[in-house]
Design a protein around this motif. Structure first.
Motif, PDB file in Angstrom:
ATOM      1  N   TYR A  70      16.558  26.738  96.232  1.00 41.01           N
ATOM      2  CA  TYR A  70      16.483  25.771  95.127  1.00 41.01           C
ATOM      3  C   TYR A  70      16.738  24.340  95.614  1.00 41.01           C
ATOM      4  N   ASP A  71      16.301  24.032  96.815  1.00 43.00           N
ATOM      5  CA  ASP A  71      16.468  22.678  97.329  1.00 43.00           C
ATOM      6  C   ASP A  71      15.177  21.867  97.228  1.00 43.00           C
ATOM      7  N   ASN A  72      14.252  22.314  96.355  1.00 44.59           N
ATOM      8  CA  ASN A  72      12.977  21.625  96.198  1.00 44.59           C
ATOM      9  C   ASN A  72      13.155  20.305  95.448  1.00 44.59           C
ATOM     10  N   LYS A  73      12.279  19.367  95.762  1.00 40.45           N
ATOM     11  CA  LYS A  73      12.316  18.056  95.112  1.00 40.45           C
ATOM     12  C   LYS A  73      11.403  18.007  93.894  1.00 40.45           C
ATOM     13  N   TYR A  74      10.308  18.754  93.943  1.00 40.83           N
ATOM     14  CA  TYR A  74       9.327  18.749  92.853  1.00 40.83           C
ATOM     15  C   TYR A  74       9.075  20.181  92.374  1.00 40.83           C
ATOM     16  N   GLU A  75       8.566  20.258  91.142  1.00 40.76           N
ATOM     17  CA  GLU A  75       8.268  21.559  90.549  1.00 40.76           C
ATOM     18  C   GLU A  75       7.123  21.394  89.555  1.00 40.76           C
ATOM     19  N   LEU A  76       6.148  22.285  89.631  1.00 40.88           N
ATOM     20  CA  LEU A  76       5.031  22.305  88.681  1.00 40.88           C
ATOM     21  C   LEU A  76       5.037  23.634  87.936  1.00 40.88           C
ATOM     22  N   TYR A  77       4.817  23.547  86.638  1.00 38.17           N
ATOM     23  CA  TYR A  77       4.737  24.754  85.811  1.00 38.17           C
ATOM     24  C   TYR A  77       3.477  24.681  84.955  1.00 38.17           C
ATOM     25  N   GLY A  78       2.728  25.760  84.914  1.00 38.01           N
ATOM     26  CA  GLY A  78       1.558  25.863  84.052  1.00 38.01           C
ATOM     27  C   GLY A  78       1.497  27.240  83.428  1.00 38.01           C
ATOM     28  N   GLY A  79       1.179  27.284  82.122  1.00 35.10           N
ATOM     29  CA  GLY A  79       1.133  28.580  81.465  1.00 35.10           C
ATOM     30  C   GLY A  79       0.443  28.531  80.121  1.00 35.10           C
ATOM     31  N   LEU A  80       0.317  29.694  79.510  1.00 32.95           N
ATOM     32  CA  LEU A  80      -0.247  29.833  78.169  1.00 32.95           C
ATOM     33  C   LEU A  80       0.882  29.747  77.152  1.00 32.95           C
ATOM     34  N   SER A  81       0.571  29.178  75.983  1.00 32.96           N
ATOM     35  CA  SER A  81       1.630  28.932  75.000  1.00 32.96           C
ATOM     36  C   SER A  81       1.208  29.359  73.598  1.00 32.96           C
ATOM     37  N   PHE A  82       2.237  29.522  72.759  1.00 40.59           N
ATOM     38  CA  PHE A  82       2.049  29.877  71.350  1.00 40.59           C
ATOM     39  C   PHE A  82       3.107  29.143  70.543  1.00 40.59           C
ATOM     40  N   MET A  83       2.747  28.678  69.365  1.00 38.15           N
ATOM     41  CA  MET A  83       3.723  28.129  68.436  1.00 38.15           C
ATOM     42  C   MET A  83       3.204  28.277  67.010  1.00 38.15           C
ATOM     43  N   ASN A  84       4.133  28.341  66.056  1.00 40.43           N
ATOM     44  CA  ASN A  84       3.701  28.327  64.661  1.00 40.43           C
ATOM     45  C   ASN A  84       3.943  26.937  64.091  1.00 40.43           C
ATOM     46  N   PHE A  85       3.303  26.678  62.941  1.00 37.55           N
ATOM     47  CA  PHE A  85       3.281  25.320  62.423  1.00 37.55           C
ATOM     48  C   PHE A  85       2.852  25.385  60.963  1.00 37.55           C
ATOM     49  N   GLN A  86       3.141  24.310  60.244  1.00 45.23           N
ATOM     50  CA  GLN A  86       2.687  24.183  58.860  1.00 45.23           C
ATOM     51  C   GLN A  86       1.829  22.928  58.780  1.00 45.23           C
ATOM     52  N   ALA A  87       0.546  23.112  58.489  1.00 42.92           N
ATOM     53  CA  ALA A  87      -0.425  22.020  58.588  1.00 42.92           C
ATOM     54  C   ALA A  87      -0.463  21.124  57.356  1.00 42.92           C
ATOM     55  N   GLY A  88       0.416  21.375  56.396  1.00 41.21           N
ATOM     56  CA  GLY A  88       0.481  20.529  55.198  1.00 41.21           C
ATOM     57  C   GLY A  88       1.863  20.607  54.591  1.00 41.21           C
ATOM     58  N   GLN A  89       2.264  19.539  53.923  1.00 47.91           N
ATOM     59  CA  GLN A  89       3.622  19.465  53.376  1.00 47.91           C
ATOM     60  C   GLN A  89       3.913  20.589  52.385  1.00 47.91           C
ATOM     61  N   ALA A  90       2.924  20.939  51.566  1.00 46.80           N
ATOM     62  CA  ALA A  90       3.165  21.907  50.492  1.00 46.80           C
ATOM     63  C   ALA A  90       2.355  23.193  50.652  1.00 46.80           C
ATOM     64  N   LEU A  91       1.741  23.403  51.792  1.00 49.36           N
ATOM     65  CA  LEU A  91       0.986  24.639  51.987  1.00 49.36           C
ATOM     66  C   LEU A  91       1.941  25.848  51.946  1.00 49.36           C
ATOM     67  N   PRO A  92       1.528  26.922  51.277  1.00 45.23           N
ATOM     68  CA  PRO A  92       2.444  28.068  51.106  1.00 45.23           C
ATOM     69  C   PRO A  92       2.619  28.907  52.365  1.00 45.23           C
ATOM     70  N   LYS A  93       1.699  28.819  53.314  1.00 41.75           N
ATOM     71  CA  LYS A  93       1.761  29.665  54.511  1.00 41.75           C
ATOM     72  C   LYS A  93       1.689  28.829  55.778  1.00 41.75           C
ATOM     73  N   ARG A  94       2.306  29.370  56.806  1.00 44.59           N
ATOM     74  CA  ARG A  94       2.254  28.726  58.105  1.00 44.59           C
ATOM     75  C   ARG A  94       1.029  29.199  58.888  1.00 44.59           C
ATOM     76  N   MET A  95       0.765  28.521  59.997  1.00 42.50           N
ATOM     77  CA  MET A  95      -0.361  28.869  60.850  1.00 42.50           C
ATOM     78  C   MET A  95       0.149  29.161  62.257  1.00 42.50           C
ATOM     79  N   ASN A  96      -0.708  29.770  63.064  1.00 46.91           N
ATOM     80  CA  ASN A  96      -0.395  30.042  64.467  1.00 46.91           C
ATOM     81  C   ASN A  96      -1.302  29.212  65.367  1.00 46.91           C
ATOM     82  N   LEU A  97      -0.704  28.587  66.364  1.00 44.33           N
ATOM     83  CA  LEU A  97      -1.436  27.789  67.333  1.00 44.33           C
ATOM     84  C   LEU A  97      -1.310  28.426  68.717  1.00 44.33           C
TER      85      LEU A  97
END
Length: 251
Positions: A70-97
């Motif tokens: 763990y004496d490295n100076k730099y590190e790169l990370y790349g990967g696939l991701s997932f998150m949920n979200f609500q695309a409107g203030q009053a929308l009744p359901k969330r979405m998946n991104l």
């Protein structure tokens, strides 16, 4: 008396005749023992020489892996991701991104590093039921987001096999909510309940588990608490990503 003298004389003659035979047998036995002893010594010498030659000419082919320092100076990370979200203030359901993440880290020391994080996510969202009966005929429009954040990583417990990191990033997220229809009239957003296209603050707080494959490479699993402020209040969502870490440069 004469008989006694004759008996003694015959005994002497018999012992004298047999002496050469015993002497020959004794010499033959001594010679055989010497030959056997010499053969055994030669065999032991050959075995010792063979063992010594084998240990020199047959080195082990298994190389020891370099330790993870763990004496490295730099590190790169790349990967696939997932998150949920609500695309409107009053929308009744969330979405998946779903999308991807790219993170670069500059390690100041063996514990603290500065990070620059980009995430791109896209997905479809439910909208108001009336939007499907409107002239727009919308059911699940496409939404996508681009997030750019800066922050820090803190390296926690670690060993040769696994490392635990903690991080916190903050930045801005640009959301595109009319990607499907390309509509920008107020009635479109009123009918669907979607946010208008905008750029707002966003943050990611969490940690990661690095499973080391070698000194430089690891598999990472990274869960996050996502904080966003696209509406009138701050809301919390869940995100997670998984991918590969590559360490390089000596600090």
């Amino acid at each position: 008396m004469l008989r006694l003298k004759n008996a003694v004389s015959k005994a002497k003659q018999t012992m004298t005749a047999r002496a050469p035979k015993h002497t020959a047998l004794t010499i033959l036995g001594i010679f055989a023992a010497a030959v056997l002893t010499a053969g055994a010594a030669t065999a032991r010498a050959q075995d010792s020489s063979t063992q010594q030659t084998t240990s020199i000419t047959l080195p082990s082919k298994i190389a020891v892996a370099a330790p993870v320092t763990y004496d490295n100076k730099y590190e790169l990370y790349g990967g696939l991701s997932f998150m949920n979200f609500q695309a409107g203030q009053a929308l009744p359901k969330r979405m998946n991104l779903g999308g991807g993440e790219l993170l670069g880290t500059y390690w100041l020391n063996h514990k603290l590093g500065l990070g620059l994080d980009y995430r791109g996510e896209a997905g479809t969202t439910p909208v108001y039921a009336s939007a499907g009966q409107s002239p727009y005929n919308i059911s699940r429009p496409l939404v996508y987001m681009n997030m750019l954040m800066v922050g820090a990583q803190y390296r926690g417990p670690k060993n040769q096999f696994i490392a635990v990191n903690y991080h916190g990033y903050i930045g801005a997220s640009k959301g595109i909510f009319n990607a499907t229809q390309k509509q920008n009239q107020p009635q479109f957003y009123n009918l669907t309940g979607l946010y208008t296209n905008r750029t707002k603050p966003i943050a990611a707080l969490g940690g990661s588990l690095d499973f080391n494959l070698s000194k430089r490479a690891a598999i990472r699993l990274q869960p996050d608490l996502i904080l966003e402020h696209f509406g009138t209040e701050t809301r919390e969502f869940f995100g997670i990503s998984g991918g590969m870490v590559y360490r390089f440069g000596k600090r």
